[in-house]
Design an enzyme around this catalytic site. Structure first.
Site, PDB file in Angstrom:
ATOM      1  CE1 TYR A  90      -3.302   2.579   0.501  1.00  0.00           C
ATOM      2  CE2 TYR A  90      -2.003   3.549   2.362  1.00  0.00           C
ATOM      3  CZ  TYR A  90      -3.077   3.633   1.652  1.00  0.00           C
ATOM      4  OH  TYR A  90      -3.708   5.038   1.415  1.00  0.00           O
ATOM      5  CG  HIS A 103      -3.853  13.883  -0.453  1.00  0.00           C
ATOM      6  ND1 HIS A 103      -3.895  13.275  -1.753  1.00  0.00           N
ATOM      7  CD2 HIS A 103      -4.304  13.167   0.515  1.00  0.00           C
ATOM      8  CE1 HIS A 103      -4.060  12.323  -1.640  1.00  0.00           C
ATOM      9  NE2 HIS A 103      -4.610  11.955  -0.381  1.00  0.00           N
ATOM     10  CG  ASN A 111      -0.701   8.321   6.120  1.00  0.00           C
ATOM     11  OD1 ASN A 111      -1.549   8.506   6.820  1.00  0.00           O
ATOM     12  ND2 ASN A 111      -0.613   7.345   5.379  1.00  0.00           N
ATOM     13  CE1 TYR A 148     -19.458  25.739  48.200  1.00  0.00           C
ATOM     14  CE2 TYR A 148     -20.094  24.875  46.283  1.00  0.00           C
ATOM     15  CZ  TYR A 148     -20.231  24.904  47.712  1.00  0.00           C
ATOM     16  OH  TYR A 148     -21.037  23.949  48.324  1.00  0.00           O
ATOM     17  NE  ARG A 181     -16.006  27.458  51.196  1.00  0.00           N
ATOM     18  CZ  ARG A 181     -17.293  26.648  51.401  1.00  0.00           C
ATOM     19  NH1 ARG A 181     -17.128  25.510  51.800  1.00  0.00           N
ATOM     20  NH2 ARG A 181     -18.356  27.330  51.119  1.00  0.00           N
ATOM     21  CG  PHE A 213      -3.166   7.045   9.925  1.00  0.00           C
ATOM     22  CD1 PHE A 213      -4.538   6.867  10.201  1.00  0.00           C
ATOM     23  CD2 PHE A 213      -2.577   6.035   9.015  1.00  0.00           C
ATOM     24  CE1 PHE A 213      -5.205   6.021   9.805  1.00  0.00           C
ATOM     25  CE2 PHE A 213      -3.489   4.791   8.505  1.00  0.00           C
ATOM     26  CZ  PHE A 213      -4.944   5.137   8.925  1.00  0.00           C
ATOM     27  CD  GLU A 243      -8.788   7.715   4.588  1.00  0.00           C
ATOM     28  OE1 GLU A 243      -9.174   8.819   4.744  1.00  0.00           O
ATOM     29  OE2 GLU A 243      -7.778   7.407   3.982  1.00  0.00           O
TER      30      GLU A 243
END
Length: 526
Positions: free
Chosen positions: A58, A88, A200, A284, A287, A332, A417
């Site tokens: 791959y 990309h 990646n 609060y 405190r 990844f 994916e």
């Protein structure tokens, strides 16, 4: 640690958030050792032999994502790697901060230098050149879903390797083509697997997490200082910070915060003045500072611990173990950091939330000697009333930003994916929330200092007195209304620079005092 001459060994030394920032800021330098270079060359040679054999692996001789079954010829494997950077590079939005982009280069170089990614030595040298010469690629902030790596931002980050994209050069943005003409550089010809190895990984998420760690730590530490100032200004009780209480519920963060506040209030005439008062307990927001600030510190520590694992991990795909074993896995995937960043985002928001409550408390006029709205002549003057409107708006905005990005997943890559982390959004939102918290704390600092003034002629403890004097050099006491936005900006600058921390450290050293808890080292970045 940060001597200029010290060399960090990429791929070998252990990287931390503090070291990553020191590298990005040029406080220390980094190098590739001979041993690392040899590992990188061996990994690249394994990839070359895989190509020669022709067996499908791959991303080396197949397409990407849903195209993983499409075989790529030996002759086209290099074209494939260049095309992946082009196709990309689909990021949108404003460019990320230059320092975050520089951190991405540092983190990616460290990961690739471990020798499991099949990249060429020449490619690592070019990335190192960008760092050493402060030539930093422009990276859009949006477009990553935080799985399969931070594909879009990393593609933009490495477009300059092939002569495309834009870079920061000498404080201006220029095209990579113009840079190459100025520097006499040529584009790299990426080998098999290199384009995929570059894009990646989780470096966009991790770089944001490094910044979250640094900025949130400054907020947490300064929130303790400002909170202690507010305790003095409103003459709250010191008993809720006693170690005897916190030993009964010994969370690290709680003990650390209580110890610091106790040390900050040491030798305060203001606190001694009401030691026998008949007030039973404080609200609060005063405190419970050890419990609330401490819980946020626990979230910060959780992120820090996970981040240090991630910074020293190999997060690309496939991973080249050896000639016989190439694994197409999921290192990844950004989920480990995505969830922790969402947790840190909530934790940061809560620091702003309780800070806003203390600011509101200071305005009520219920503490003897402190006038309503922190000004004696009100009516014609609104005093500090409207500053709390701003803290309320910022605290509310933060609550809206606290929806966990990691709770969402939209399938991509035609279903290949089918679960993604959205961690890139987690990181960006966390920084947005922290930016708002810095503003909220600045306003609390102004209100605490104003309340502080009404305790005169009583004196503060020596540490907080240094903070008060430093603030008064920038922002004078307000006897009547003025344009408070200018005061707020000065306060924000002090918070962002960590000025309060340095003032307290310097004063503690001068007075031979310590505010260190048993856990101080764990809660530091550098």
């Amino acid at each position: 640690m940060a001597e200029k001459h010290k060399n960090f060994k990429y791929g070998e030394d252990q990287l931390s958030a503090g070291l990553a920032l020191s590298l990005a800021r040029g406080h220390i330098s980094g190098k590739l050792s001979p041993a690392t270079r040899e590992k990188v060359r061996e990994s690249a040679q394994i990839v070359a032999r895989i190509v020669e054999k022709g067996e499908p692996v791959y991303g080396i001789n197949t397409g990407f994502g849903p195209l993983c079954t499409t075989r790529i010829s030996r002759e086209e494997t290099r074209v494939l790697q260049t095309n992946i950077l082009k196709s990309h590079s689909v990021g949108v939005g404003k460019p990320i901060e230059k320092e975050i982009a520089k951190l991405m280069l540092v983190l990616k170089l460290h990961s690739l230098a471990k020798g499991f990614s099949g990249v060429a030595e020449e490619t690592l040298d070019r990335i190192l050149w960008h760092l050493e010469n402060d030539v930093i690629p422009l990276v859009p902030e949006q477009g990553s879903v935080g799985a399969s790596g931070d594909l879009a931002p990393l593609s933009h980050l490495f477009l300059p390797l092939i002569g495309l994209g834009k870079v920061w050069y000498k404080n201006e943005v220029i095209s990579t083509g113009e840079l190459f003409r100025k520097k006499g550089l040529n584009p790299l010809e990426l080998g098999p697997k290199e384009g995929l190895a570059l894009i990646n990984g989780t470096q966009f998420i991790a770089a944001h997490a490094v910044k979250v760690i640094a900025r949130m730590q400054r907020c947490l530490s300064q929130a303790d200082i400002i909170g202690a100032m507010m305790v003095e200004g409103l003459q709250g009780s010191i008993k809720p910070f006693y170690k005897e209480l916190h030993q009964l519920r010994p969370f690290k963060g709680n003990i650390h915060v209580a110890h610091r506040i106790t040390a900050l209030l040491k030798d305060s005439e203001i606190m001694e003045d009401h030691i026998d008062c008949d007030r039973v307990q404080d609200p609060y927001s005063l405190r419970c500072m050890p419990q609330v600030h401490g819980a946020s510190r626990a979230a910060w520590l959780h992120l820090k611990e996970l981040l240090e694992t991630e910074l020293n991990a190999v997060t690309d795909n496939p991973v080249i173990i050896d000639e016989e074993l190439t694994i197409s896995g999921g290192n990844f995937h950004g989920q480990p950091l995505a969830m922790a960043l969402d947790y840190a985002c909530l934790a940061a928001s809560e620091i702003g939330n309780i800070s806003d409550r203390r600011t509101y408390l200071a305005l009520e006029g219920n503490s003897p000697g402190v006038p309503k709205l922190l000004m004696k002549e009100t009516g014609i003057n609104s005093g500090y009333m409207i500053l709390q409107y701003t803290t309320a708006a910022l605290a509310s905005e933060n609550k809206g930003l606290c929806f966990p990005s990691s709770a969402d997943s939209i399938p991509t890559s035609l279903g290949q994916e089918d679960h993604v982390s959205m961690g890139s959004i987690s990181g960006r939102k966390a920084l947005q929330v922290i930016g708002n918290v810095e503003k909220i704390l600045a306003i609390e600092l102004l209100t605490a200092a104003q309340a502080f003034e009404f305790r005169k002629p009583l004196k503060s403890g020596k540490l907080l007195d240094e903070v008060h004097q430093a603030l008064r050099k920038k922002v004078p006491f307000a006897e009547k209304d003025r344009v408070f936005a200018e005061d707020i900006e000065k306060g924000i600058q002090m918070i962002r620079e960590g000025s309060l921390l340095q003032l307290v450290r310097n004063a503690a050293e001068k007075e031979n005092l310590s505010i260190e808890s048993p856990y101080s080292a764990e809660f530091e970045v550098f």
